[in-house]
Design a protein around this motif. Structure first.
Motif, PDB file in Angstrom:
ATOM      1  N   ASN A 196       0.875  -1.183   0.000  1.00  0.00           N
ATOM      2  CA  ASN A 196       0.000   0.000   0.000  1.00  0.00           C
ATOM      3  C   ASN A 196       0.910   1.231   0.000  1.00  0.00           C
ATOM      4  N   PRO A 197       1.599   1.501  -1.128  1.00  0.00           N
ATOM      5  CA  PRO A 197       2.662   2.522  -1.149  1.00  0.00           C
ATOM      6  C   PRO A 197       2.113   3.943  -1.140  1.00  0.00           C
ATOM      7  N   ASN A 198       2.971   4.888  -0.729  1.00  0.00           N
ATOM      8  CA  ASN A 198       2.607   6.307  -0.777  1.00  0.00           C
ATOM      9  C   ASN A 198       3.333   7.039  -1.898  1.00  0.00           C
ATOM     10  N   ALA A 199       4.109   6.303  -2.720  1.00  0.00           N
ATOM     11  CA  ALA A 199       4.830   6.901  -3.851  1.00  0.00           C
ATOM     12  C   ALA A 199       4.720   5.975  -5.058  1.00  0.00           C
ATOM     13  N   TYR A 200       5.061   6.501  -6.209  1.00  0.00           N
ATOM     14  CA  TYR A 200       5.049   5.714  -7.445  1.00  0.00           C
ATOM     15  C   TYR A 200       6.221   6.149  -8.318  1.00  0.00           C
ATOM     16  N   VAL A 201       6.524   5.330  -9.327  1.00  0.00           N
ATOM     17  CA  VAL A 201       7.651   5.605 -10.215  1.00  0.00           C
ATOM     18  C   VAL A 201       7.117   5.989 -11.594  1.00  0.00           C
ATOM     19  N   ASN A 202       7.664   7.072 -12.160  1.00  0.00           N
ATOM     20  CA  ASN A 202       7.276   7.536 -13.500  1.00  0.00           C
ATOM     21  C   ASN A 202       8.515   7.686 -14.371  1.00  0.00           C
ATOM     22  N   ASP A 229       5.788   0.333  -4.968  1.00  0.00           N
ATOM     23  CA  ASP A 229       5.494  -1.080  -5.224  1.00  0.00           C
ATOM     24  C   ASP A 229       6.582  -1.675  -6.108  1.00  0.00           C
ATOM     25  N   TYR A 230       7.422  -2.556  -5.559  1.00  0.00           N
ATOM     26  CA  TYR A 230       8.491  -3.183  -6.333  1.00  0.00           C
ATOM     27  C   TYR A 230       7.940  -4.039  -7.470  1.00  0.00           C
ATOM     28  N   ASN A 231       6.773  -4.649  -7.244  1.00  0.00           N
ATOM     29  CA  ASN A 231       6.238  -5.570  -8.243  1.00  0.00           C
ATOM     30  C   ASN A 231       5.872  -4.875  -9.540  1.00  0.00           C
ATOM     31  N   VAL A 232       5.794  -3.567  -9.491  1.00  0.00           N
ATOM     32  CA  VAL A 232       5.509  -2.810 -10.708  1.00  0.00           C
ATOM     33  C   VAL A 232       6.790  -2.494 -11.456  1.00  0.00           C
ATOM     34  N   ASP A 233       7.805  -2.068 -10.720  1.00  0.00           N
ATOM     35  CA  ASP A 233       8.960  -1.461 -11.385  1.00  0.00           C
ATOM     36  C   ASP A 233      10.314  -2.083 -11.057  1.00  0.00           C
ATOM     37  N   ARG A 234      10.345  -3.084 -10.176  1.00  0.00           N
ATOM     38  CA  ARG A 234      11.645  -3.553  -9.717  1.00  0.00           C
ATOM     39  C   ARG A 234      11.767  -5.062  -9.877  1.00  0.00           C
ATOM     40  N   TYR A 235      13.014  -5.574 -10.013  1.00  0.00           N
ATOM     41  CA  TYR A 235      13.221  -6.984 -10.297  1.00  0.00           C
ATOM     42  C   TYR A 235      14.322  -7.545  -9.397  1.00  0.00           C
ATOM     43  N   GLY A 236      14.182  -8.772  -8.963  1.00  0.00           N
ATOM     44  CA  GLY A 236      15.186  -9.399  -8.120  1.00  0.00           C
ATOM     45  C   GLY A 236      15.423 -10.836  -8.524  1.00  0.00           C
ATOM     46  N   ALA A 237      16.507 -11.407  -8.037  1.00  0.00           N
ATOM     47  CA  ALA A 237      16.862 -12.763  -8.428  1.00  0.00           C
ATOM     48  C   ALA A 237      15.918 -13.781  -7.801  1.00  0.00           C
ATOM     49  N   ALA A 262      -0.427  -8.963  -6.441  1.00  0.00           N
ATOM     50  CA  ALA A 262       0.559  -7.915  -6.197  1.00  0.00           C
ATOM     51  C   ALA A 262       0.261  -6.679  -7.020  1.00  0.00           C
ATOM     52  N   SER A 263       0.178  -6.855  -8.302  1.00  0.00           N
ATOM     53  CA  SER A 263      -0.149  -5.721  -9.170  1.00  0.00           C
ATOM     54  C   SER A 263      -0.499  -6.255 -10.541  1.00  0.00           C
ATOM     55  N   LEU A 264      -1.631  -5.850 -11.068  1.00  0.00           N
ATOM     56  CA  LEU A 264      -2.048  -6.293 -12.391  1.00  0.00           C
ATOM     57  C   LEU A 264      -1.540  -5.359 -13.471  1.00  0.00           C
ATOM     58  N   LEU A 265      -1.286  -4.126 -13.108  1.00  0.00           N
ATOM     59  CA  LEU A 265      -0.843  -3.110 -14.069  1.00  0.00           C
ATOM     60  C   LEU A 265       0.038  -2.085 -13.355  1.00  0.00           C
ATOM     61  N   PRO A 266       1.059  -1.535 -14.042  1.00  0.00           N
ATOM     62  CA  PRO A 266       1.783  -0.400 -13.465  1.00  0.00           C
ATOM     63  C   PRO A 266       0.847   0.775 -13.248  1.00  0.00           C
ATOM     64  N   HIS A 267       1.191   1.603 -12.271  1.00  0.00           N
ATOM     65  CA  HIS A 267       0.320   2.719 -11.871  1.00  0.00           C
ATOM     66  C   HIS A 267       0.000   3.644 -13.041  1.00  0.00           C
ATOM     67  N   ILE A 268       1.005   3.997 -13.835  1.00  0.00           N
ATOM     68  CA  ILE A 268       0.788   4.969 -14.913  1.00  0.00           C
ATOM     69  C   ILE A 268      -0.126   4.406 -15.993  1.00  0.00           C
ATOM     70  N   SER A 270      -2.559   1.938 -15.511  1.00  0.00           N
ATOM     71  CA  SER A 270      -3.923   1.829 -14.990  1.00  0.00           C
ATOM     72  C   SER A 270      -4.590   3.196 -14.926  1.00  0.00           C
ATOM     73  N   ASP A 271      -3.811   4.231 -14.604  1.00  0.00           N
ATOM     74  CA  ASP A 271      -4.356   5.587 -14.536  1.00  0.00           C
ATOM     75  C   ASP A 271      -4.815   6.060 -15.918  1.00  0.00           C
ATOM     76  N   ALA A 272      -3.991   5.798 -16.937  1.00  0.00           N
ATOM     77  CA  ALA A 272      -4.337   6.225 -18.296  1.00  0.00           C
ATOM     78  C   ALA A 272      -5.491   5.424 -18.870  1.00  0.00           C
ATOM     79  N   MET A 273      -5.630   4.169 -18.465  1.00  0.00           N
ATOM     80  CA  MET A 273      -6.702   3.318 -18.995  1.00  0.00           C
ATOM     81  C   MET A 273      -7.999   3.467 -18.209  1.00  0.00           C
ATOM     82  N   GLY A 274      -7.975   4.263 -17.142  1.00  0.00           N
ATOM     83  CA  GLY A 274      -9.183   4.475 -16.351  1.00  0.00           C
ATOM     84  C   GLY A 274      -9.546   3.285 -15.486  1.00  0.00           C
ATOM     85  N   VAL A 275      -8.544   2.507 -15.076  1.00  0.00           N
ATOM     86  CA  VAL A 275      -8.781   1.311 -14.255  1.00  0.00           C
ATOM     87  C   VAL A 275      -8.700   1.693 -12.784  1.00  0.00           C
ATOM     88  N   SER A 276      -9.718   1.358 -12.036  1.00  0.00           N
ATOM     89  CA  SER A 276      -9.747   1.671 -10.607  1.00  0.00           C
ATOM     90  C   SER A 276      -9.268   0.475  -9.792  1.00  0.00           C
TER      91      SER A 276
END
Length: 734
Positions: A196-202, A229-237, A262-268, A270-276
């Motif tokens: 439940n993050p308070n920031a996002y990556v653009n 949310d790492y599951n959107v933008d970050r990768y690990g071994a 975890a996340s079905l879509l990156p924040h940017i 889902s926002d552009a597609m109008g997904v809530s």
């Protein structure tokens, strides 16, 4: 109700945990890696943006904040800067002709980071917290590290895993390119994951390079940990246990064991597609009920964490306002994911195809389509042509049609984006689209090309009357949507959205009480002429007065006095003659300017007439298209109604015919029902296609019964054979 019950019924307000009392560990954390001021590129081309730099149209806006200190408000958070809206930073030296130096859209370049520091968490190692309150969408920090390709990324993942590194610091930049902040980076590497993050990556374009920035998702309080949310933008071994402590925590982050929750879509996206968020939760709930959620994995296309099944299940809605269009265009301009790009273009397509019910709807549609052009629309659609050029002729056809029906604009955007070249290539590669491509190119050929006058142009031009006038006009604050262009060597005021040209500066609502510029100029000319004549008269009287003072000595009768008097009279006559010549010259110039202005107005009237004629033609075409679609809908509705009648007819006896096949191979009840549905659907479709007069009979005749029975026998024979073959293969394999 008791006090306890009333308290439990009160909705709880989310209160973030604050870490105000934890000691500052920033210096200690900086010793664990090598700090970088900017990203290091292992190969020069890594991180390059496919988009060319675009100059914004924002005027320079300076306000005095001290004795000699000014702030330039151009391109700030509240502006309509097309670069800022499409996630592109302005660049000094390239953009200074409009928005000026020190514009507010240079946060990455100036490293305008938020006030943060590092503290030690209980289970997650180091973390980052805010040192002051941050508003939503505040730029917090750039994610800096070594930019590497995919081969190097795979090698480092294995190396770090073998060295038993507890934390990973990879972030995807674009397809096949990653930022590694493990050994070299910045404080942003310590931002932890949260469900439940308070920031996002653009992703932003900065001076031709792609940059990843961390932004506030909501208002953040002082002392609150900054997470995304790492599951959107970050990768690990390997997967790691999640310690975020949120109520919706899924237990793990990164790796192959993460679930779609975890996340079905990156924040940017889902926002552009109008997904809530509620749509995502509903879809996950359905999948859990079906028991298929655990079998699903986040399906990565182009390396991005996107659940394809979820995206394909979405129903796109048209854009309702300018903000929706801005979100869609900002993603489309940089998107290289075909699935996401096609879904976002569908939103624009639905906006264009929305049926107008009244003038308000038409005006809104026109406004939204103008916004598409304004936000680097031609550059965006050039990118889409390149993205879908290989194997998607259907969507290429839709893009061409969409471009053809966009409102008329200047030709500048078409030329600068080279989209006309892409259209020619598509016409050559797809013969079926050649006619539409030529039609679009012919329409673009009718557009006018304008030269927008900038401060650079003024500084490089000699000091002529027109340029002085232009510099005076440049100091006037133009209303929104207006800019200065040059046509046939003369400066004009142009509004792209209204397709209007003016000679004099447009007057905003706040300037309605001011007199026209031409009236001020005329009054000023009359005043100057009056002052000039008075000066000559006063000088002559002063000189005559001096000579009259000698009359007491009888000098006025001298020959010298007579000569001086004649000379003074001659000077007066010459001065009056020069004043008359200057008046005639000014009058001639005014007449020439008035003639030129009248010619331009006539040309504008002619252009407006042509534009109205074109609008009438387009209106007739739209009416014909609506009639055609209405006829098609009516025909489809009749066909669907007839097909439904036949389904009811066949459903009354086909299931009984199918049941008898259950005894041979022990088919399940669900399999029998599905076979019956398929047979009924097939027969109904065939009967409905024969015509509207072919309605089902009230009773089944013998001929029809035998025909249906034969079809059922053939269908079930094939189905049972496939079932036996599959069963045999299964038993043989076991």
């Amino acid at each position: 109700m008791s006090d306890t019950d009333s308290k439990s019924a009160t909705p709880t307000v989310y209160a973030p945990k604050l870490y105000l009392d934890e000691p500052d560990r920033t210096a200690e954390a900086l010793a664990t890696f090598r700090p970088l001021e900017s990203c290091r590129y292992s190969i020069d081309y890594l991180g390059d943006s496919t988009n060319e730099f675009m100059e914004c149209d924002c005027p320079e806006e300076r306000t005095l904040v001290g004795d000699d200190e000014y702030i330039n408000h151009a391109c700030d958070e509240n502006s309509d800067c097309i670069n800022r809206l499409t996630l592109i930073e302005c660049v000094d030296g390239l953009c200074e002709s409009t928005c000026g130096k020190e514009c507010q859209n240079q946060r990455f370049q100036r490293k305008q980071y938020a006030d943060i520091n590092v503290f030690l968490t209980e289970h997650k190692g180091y973390g980052v917290r805010a040192q002051s309150n941050l508003e939503a969408n505040t730029f917090i920090y750039e994610y800096i590290g070594e930019v590497i390709d995919e081969e190097e990324f795979r090698d480092r993942m294995v190396q770090y895993d073998e060295r038993h590194f507890k934390h990973f610091y990879f972030m995807m930049l674009q397809t096949g390119q990653f930022i590694d902040a493990t050994m070299k980076g910045c404080l942003a590497r310590f931002c932890n994951h949260s469900c439940n993050p308070n920031a996002y990556v653009n992703k932003w374009v900065v001076n031709g390079k792609l940059k990843m920035g961390i932004f506030a998702k909501r208002d953040i309080q002082k002392g609150e940990e900054i997470t995304f949310d790492y599951n959107v933008d970050r990768y690990g071994a390997t997967a790691q246990k999640c310690y975020c402590g949120e109520s919706n925590c899924i237990g793990f982050m990164g790796g192959k064991t993460q679930t779609d929750a975890a996340s079905l879509l990156p924040h940017i996206y889902s926002d552009a597609m109008g997904v809530s968020a509620s749509q995502e939760k509903k879809w996950i709930k359905i999948k859990k009920a079906e028991g298929t959620l655990n079998d699903l994995k986040n399906k990565n296309e182009n390396g991005e964490n996107i659940n394809i099944e979820f995206v394909e299940s979405l129903i796109m809605e048209p854009c309702d306002n300018v903000k929706d269009v801005t979100k869609v265009m900002s993603v489309l301009l940089q998107c290289n994911n075909k699935l996401i790009a096609s879904m976002l273009f569908k939103r624009l397509w639905l906006t264009y195809n929305y049926e107008d019910e009244d003038d308000e709807d038409k005006n809104l549609k026109q406004l939204l389509l103008n916004q598409v052009i304004k936000l680097h629309g031609y550059q965006c659609f050039k990118n889409l042509f390149q993205l879908f050029q290989d194997n998607d002729d259907d969507i290429l056809s839709d893009i061409i049609e969409f471009l053809y029906h966009l409102p008329k604009s200047t030709k500048n955007g078409i030329i600068s984006s080279h989209i006309d070249t892409e259209v020619k290539v598509i016409g050559d590669e797809y013969p079926d689209l050649l006619e539409d491509c030529n039609k679009l190119l012919q329409k673009w050929d009718t557009f006018d090309t304008y030269t927008r006058i900038t401060k650079k142009d003024i500084s490089n031009v000699s000091s002529t009357t027109s340029m002085k006038k232009l510099m005076d006009q440049r100091r006037i604050r133009l209303p929104p949507g207006w800019e200065i262009i040059q046509e046939n060597g003369r400066p004009l005021y142009f509004n792209r959205e209204q397709n209007r040209k003016l000679i004099d500066p447009p007057i905003s609502h706040s300037d309605n009480n001011k007199q026209p510029v031409s009236l001020d100029r005329r009054n000023r000319s009359l005043i100057n002429r009056h002052n000039h004549n008075n000066t000559i008269k006063n000088n002559s009287e002063h000189r005559l007065g001096d000579k009259r003072s000698y009359s007491s000595r009888d000098l006025h009768q001298s020959e010298d006095f007579v000569k001086k008097k004649k000379r003074i009279e001659l000077e007066e006559q010459q001065a009056l003659l020069r004043a008359k010549e200057e008046d005639e010259k000014r009058e001639k110039e005014r007449f020439q300017q008035e003639t030129e202005r009248r010619n331009i107005l006539n040309q504008i009237i002619s252009d407006v007439g042509k534009s109205k004629e074109l609008e009438r033609e387009q209106s007739l075409k739209l009416e014909e298209e609506k009639k055609r679609k209405h006829i098609e809908r009516k025909a489809n509705s009749q066909l669907s109604h007839l097909e439904h009648k036949w389904e009811k007819f066949f459903a009354s006896f086909v299931p009984n015919m199918v049941k008898k096949y259950n005894t041979d191979v022990n088919l399940s009840h669900d399999a029998i029902k599905q076979c019956a549905r398929d047979i009924v659907k097939t027969l109904s479709t065939k009967e409905a296609k024969r015509g509207s007069n072919n309605s089902p009979p009230e009773k089944m005749d013998k001929y029809k019964h035998e025909k249906v029975k034969s079809f059922v026998n053939q269908y079930m024979g094939k189905f049972i054979q496939k079932y036996k073959d599959k069963k045999f293969k299964t038993s043989h394999a076991s």
